[in-house]
Design a protein around this motif. Structure first.
Motif, short mmCIF file in Angstrom:
data_model
loop_
_atom_site.label_atom_id
_atom_site.label_comp_id
_atom_site.label_asym_id
_atom_site.label_seq_id
_atom_site.Cartn_x
_atom_site.Cartn_y
_atom_site.Cartn_z
N ARG A 1 0.86 -1.19 0.00
CA ARG A 1 0.00 0.00 0.00
C ARG A 1 0.88 1.23 0.00
O ARG A 1 1.79 1.34 0.81
CB ARG A 1 -0.91 0.00 1.23
CG ARG A 1 -1.75 1.23 1.33
CD ARG A 1 -2.61 1.20 2.55
NE ARG A 1 -3.99 1.25 2.11
CZ ARG A 1 -5.02 1.01 2.88
NH1 ARG A 1 -4.84 0.64 4.11
NH2 ARG A 1 -6.23 1.12 2.40
N THR A 2 0.59 2.14 -0.91
CA THR A 2 1.39 3.37 -1.00
C THR A 2 0.50 4.57 -0.80
O THR A 2 -0.71 4.54 -1.07
CB THR A 2 2.10 3.49 -2.37
OG1 THR A 2 1.10 3.53 -3.39
CG2 THR A 2 3.04 2.32 -2.61
N GLY A 3 1.08 5.66 -0.34
CA GLY A 3 0.36 6.91 -0.19
C GLY A 3 0.15 7.57 -1.54
O GLY A 3 0.67 7.13 -2.56
N SER A 4 -0.60 8.65 -1.55
CA SER A 4 -0.94 9.30 -2.81
C SER A 4 0.27 9.93 -3.50
O SER A 4 0.30 10.04 -4.72
CB SER A 4 -2.00 10.38 -2.56
OG SER A 4 -1.52 11.34 -1.64
N ASP A 5 1.30 10.32 -2.76
CA ASP A 5 2.50 10.93 -3.35
C ASP A 5 3.66 9.95 -3.46
O ASP A 5 4.78 10.35 -3.77
CB ASP A 5 2.95 12.13 -2.52
CG ASP A 5 1.96 13.28 -2.60
OD1 ASP A 5 1.23 13.35 -3.60
OD2 ASP A 5 1.93 14.09 -1.68
#
Length: 79
Positions: free
Chosen positions: A74-78
């Motif tokens: 899971r990655t953040g939006s940036d």
């Protein structure tokens, strides 16, 4: 040598060669199997990257972490 070269001239030889190439490529396709990846490795982390296990546990990823079957990234939006 002229006899051998003489048999490969003309339109019919182009058709024969085309058919031969087609048959060879068609026969080779089943021999090439796609390898399904079962694991990966984290090589770079940009901002927010988390690993989520099959049981729902979540932790921050680190470089060289193995990502195996059943693990989500899971990655953040940036990121």
């Amino acid at each position: 040598m002229e006899t051998i070269l003489g048999t490969f001239t003309g339109r019919s030889s182009v058709a024969r060669v085309s058919i031969f190439v087609f048959v060879c490529l068609t026969a080779a396709v089943p021999a090439v199997k796609a390898v399904q990846l079962r694991e990966a490795r984290v090589t770079q982390i940009i901002k927010d990257v988390k690993l989520m296990g099959a049981q729902g546990g979540q932790r921050s990823a680190t470089v060289s972490d193995d990502v195996r079957e059943g693990t989500a990234v899971r990655t953040g939006s940036d990121s």
